[in-house]
Design an enzyme around this catalytic site. Structure first.
Site, PDB file in Angstrom:
ATOM      1  N   SER A 146       0.849  -1.205   0.000  1.00  0.00           N
ATOM      2  CA  SER A 146       0.000   0.000   0.000  1.00  0.00           C
ATOM      3  C   SER A 146       0.876   1.244   0.000  1.00  0.00           C
ATOM      4  O   SER A 146       1.982   1.225   0.558  1.00  0.00           O
ATOM      5  CB  SER A 146      -0.868   0.015   1.265  1.00  0.00           C
ATOM      6  OG  SER A 146      -1.533   1.251   1.381  1.00  0.00           O
ATOM      7  N   TYR A 159      -1.348   0.687  10.717  1.00  0.00           N
ATOM      8  CA  TYR A 159      -1.529   0.004   9.421  1.00  0.00           C
ATOM      9  C   TYR A 159      -0.351   0.339   8.495  1.00  0.00           C
ATOM     10  O   TYR A 159       0.248  -0.557   7.891  1.00  0.00           O
ATOM     11  CB  TYR A 159      -2.847   0.461   8.793  1.00  0.00           C
ATOM     12  CG  TYR A 159      -3.081  -0.049   7.384  1.00  0.00           C
ATOM     13  CD1 TYR A 159      -3.507  -1.357   7.154  1.00  0.00           C
ATOM     14  CD2 TYR A 159      -2.888   0.787   6.270  1.00  0.00           C
ATOM     15  CE1 TYR A 159      -3.725  -1.828   5.851  1.00  0.00           C
ATOM     16  CE2 TYR A 159      -3.111   0.321   4.982  1.00  0.00           C
ATOM     17  CZ  TYR A 159      -3.517  -0.980   4.773  1.00  0.00           C
ATOM     18  OH  TYR A 159      -3.735  -1.449   3.497  1.00  0.00           O
TER      19      TYR A 159
HETATM   20  N1  LIG Z   1      -8.787  -1.298  -0.029  1.00  0.00           N
HETATM   21  C1  LIG Z   1      -7.790  -0.439  -0.028  1.00  0.00           C
HETATM   22  O1  LIG Z   1      -7.978   0.804   0.003  1.00  0.00           O
HETATM   23  C2  LIG Z   1      -6.372  -0.947  -0.109  1.00  0.00           C
HETATM   24  C3  LIG Z   1      -5.374  -0.033  -0.452  1.00  0.00           C
HETATM   25  C4  LIG Z   1      -4.046  -0.461  -0.503  1.00  0.00           C
HETATM   26  C5  LIG Z   1      -3.756  -1.775  -0.219  1.00  0.00           C
HETATM   27  N2  LIG Z   1      -4.744  -2.645   0.122  1.00  0.00           N
HETATM   28  C6  LIG Z   1      -4.354  -4.003   0.476  1.00  0.00           C
HETATM   29  O2  LIG Z   1      -4.930  -4.901  -0.470  1.00  0.00           O
HETATM   30  C7  LIG Z   1      -5.158  -6.159   0.170  1.00  0.00           C
HETATM   31  C8  LIG Z   1      -6.563  -6.638  -0.174  1.00  0.00           C
HETATM   32  O3  LIG Z   1      -7.501  -5.708   0.355  1.00  0.00           O
HETATM   33  P1  LIG Z   1      -8.946  -5.502  -0.275  1.00  0.00           P
HETATM   34  O4  LIG Z   1      -9.061  -4.051  -0.574  1.00  0.00           O
HETATM   35  O5  LIG Z   1      -9.202  -6.497  -1.326  1.00  0.00           O
HETATM   36  O6  LIG Z   1      -9.852  -5.728   0.998  1.00  0.00           O
HETATM   37  P2  LIG Z   1     -10.751  -6.987   1.433  1.00  0.00           P
HETATM   38  O7  LIG Z   1     -11.728  -7.312   0.369  1.00  0.00           O
HETATM   39  O8  LIG Z   1     -11.243  -6.649   2.784  1.00  0.00           O
HETATM   40  O9  LIG Z   1      -9.689  -8.174   1.499  1.00  0.00           O
HETATM   41  C9  LIG Z   1      -8.882  -8.426   2.609  1.00  0.00           C
HETATM   42  C10 LIG Z   1      -8.891  -9.924   2.811  1.00  0.00           C
HETATM   43  O10 LIG Z   1      -7.969 -10.260   3.862  1.00  0.00           O
HETATM   44  C11 LIG Z   1      -8.535 -11.345   4.549  1.00  0.00           C
HETATM   45  N3  LIG Z   1      -7.968 -11.507   5.890  1.00  0.00           N
HETATM   46  C12 LIG Z   1      -7.892 -10.601   6.881  1.00  0.00           C
HETATM   47  N4  LIG Z   1      -7.328 -11.151   7.964  1.00  0.00           N
HETATM   48  C13 LIG Z   1      -7.035 -12.428   7.638  1.00  0.00           C
HETATM   49  C14 LIG Z   1      -6.454 -13.504   8.331  1.00  0.00           C
HETATM   50  N5  LIG Z   1      -6.037 -13.404   9.622  1.00  0.00           N
HETATM   51  N6  LIG Z   1      -6.297 -14.683   7.684  1.00  0.00           N
HETATM   52  C15 LIG Z   1      -6.705 -14.834   6.402  1.00  0.00           C
HETATM   53  N7  LIG Z   1      -7.283 -13.849   5.686  1.00  0.00           N
HETATM   54  C16 LIG Z   1      -7.445 -12.668   6.303  1.00  0.00           C
HETATM   55  C17 LIG Z   1     -10.013 -10.989   4.635  1.00  0.00           C
HETATM   56  O11 LIG Z   1     -10.736 -12.147   4.914  1.00  0.00           O
HETATM   57  P3  LIG Z   1     -12.145 -12.145   5.711  1.00  0.00           P
HETATM   58  O12 LIG Z   1     -13.170 -12.312   4.652  1.00  0.00           O
HETATM   59  O13 LIG Z   1     -11.993 -13.330   6.603  1.00  0.00           O
HETATM   60  O14 LIG Z   1     -12.221 -10.844   6.472  1.00  0.00           O
HETATM   61  C18 LIG Z   1     -10.268 -10.451   3.233  1.00  0.00           C
HETATM   62  O15 LIG Z   1     -10.635 -11.496   2.347  1.00  0.00           O
HETATM   63  C19 LIG Z   1      -4.877  -5.959   1.644  1.00  0.00           C
HETATM   64  O16 LIG Z   1      -3.590  -6.432   1.956  1.00  0.00           O
HETATM   65  C20 LIG Z   1      -4.896  -4.455   1.814  1.00  0.00           C
HETATM   66  O17 LIG Z   1      -4.071  -4.035   2.882  1.00  0.00           O
HETATM   67  C21 LIG Z   1      -6.046  -2.267   0.164  1.00  0.00           C
END
Ligand SMILES: NC(=O)c1ccc[n+]([C@@H]2O[C@H](COP(=O)([O-])OP(=O)(O)OC[C@H]3O[C@@H](n4cnc5c(N)ncnc54)[C@H](OP(=O)(O)O)[C@@H]3O)[C@@H](O)[C@H]2O)c1
Length: 253
Positions: A146, A159
């Site tokens: 990120s 974070y």
């Molecule tokens: N959205 C943003 O603005 C953004 C920006 C920059 C980077 N990112 C990064 O992109 C990645 C994906 O995020 P996203 O936006 O696609 O959000 P998301 O849909 O909320 O995906 C995050 C995933 O991580 C899983 N997770 C969390 N804790 C976990 C654990 N202990 N064990 C296994 N799985 C776990 C969640 O599973 P559950 O269904 O069990 O909760 C969810 O499927 C993340 O690393 C995030 O930091 C996101």
């Protein structure tokens, strides 16, 4: 095997219910991706992710339990998945939690949850995946990092620091693996409208999961090392990173 255009045929997704991961798999399925293992902790989100990936054209989609905070179990879990499924061209490290910054400042458990998931879990998972990929002789690790890790901001520094740690590990790992046939690509999105940010006011230059997915597919084709989404954030953060702290501190970030 990854084809000449950088399109993988098989993928292991750690955090398989991630909106960004599912959008990425949908786009890859329209290319050569055929076999996917979605690993995560929530059966409901894994099942709906599997339905979408199958509908996009993947003919072999499996789901498996995987908890990012079970760092001690990552070596065995990931090497077993490689053995059971005959290896993977791509390992996408997509799990992550935004957490609650205010809560993390008053409650050590919340800070621990954020750091254990985003840094410790990502570190052990990437290192474990790298050993299996090196043993098979090829493949790519993609880390969803990120821009929050580029410089810790007052509003979400727990974070941000956890993503900075994972990002730094991926940079070192990529250098260590140079010449081994295994590649590491770091993806640094800004604000993405996904489950993680549901209900939050979008930041400037926000993106949809599909835009991150397209950037990942293009990055793999070019064998890129670092990808920003949107790409202009590379320049925005190059400036922010070098702003003197007294000025940076005053910005509403
Ligand atoms: N959205 C943003 O603005 C953004 C920006 C920059 C980077 N990112 C990064 O992109 C990645 C994906 O995020 P996203 O936006 O696609 O959000 P998301 O849909 O909320 O995906 C995050 C995933 O991580 C899983 N997770 C969390 N804790 C976990 C654990 N202990 N064990 C296994 N799985 C776990 C969640 O599973 P559950 O269904 O069990 O909760 C969810 O499927 C993340 O690393 C995030 O930091 C996101």
């Amino acid at each position: 095997m990854i084809d000449a255009l950088g399109n993988p045929q098989s993928a292991l997704v750690l955090g398989g219910g991630s909106d960004i991961a599912v959008a990425t798999l949908e786009q890859m399925a329209a290319r050569r991706l055929r076999r996917v293992v979605l690993a995560g902790r929530n059966e409901g989100s894994l099942a709906s992710a599997a339905t979408r990936v199958e509908a996009a054209g993947c003919d072999q989609v499996a789901t498996v339990h995987f908890d990012a905070v079970d760092a001690a179990g990552h070596d065995a879990a990931i090497s077993d998945l490689f053995s059971q499924h005959g290896g993977f061209d791509l390992v996408l490290v997509a799990f992550g939690v935004l957490g609650d910054q205010g809560q993390a400042e008053v409650d050590g458990d919340e800070a621990l949850r954020i750091v254990q998931t985003n840094f410790t879990g990502a570190a052990t998972a990437m290192l474990a995946a790298s050993r299996s990929l090196v043993a098979q002789g090829h493949g790519t690790i993609v880390l969803l990092s990120s821009v929050a890790g580029e410089r810790a901001r007052r509003s979400n520094y727990v974070y941000g620091s956890s993503k900075a740690g994972a990002d730094a590990l991926a940079q070192g790992l990529g250098d260590a693996l140079h010449g081994s046939g295994v590649h590491v690509m770091i993806v640094r999105p800004g604000f993405v409208r996904s489950k993680m940010t549901e209900g939050m006011a979008p930041a400037p230059m926000s993106a949809q999961p599909a835009e991150v997915a397209s950037a990942i597919v293009r990055g793999l084709e070019k064998r890129a090392e670092v990808v920003y989404v949107p790409s202009k954030l590379r320049y925005v953060f190059a400036v922010l990173r070098h702003l003197p702290r007294p000025i940076f501190r005053r910005l509403p970030l």
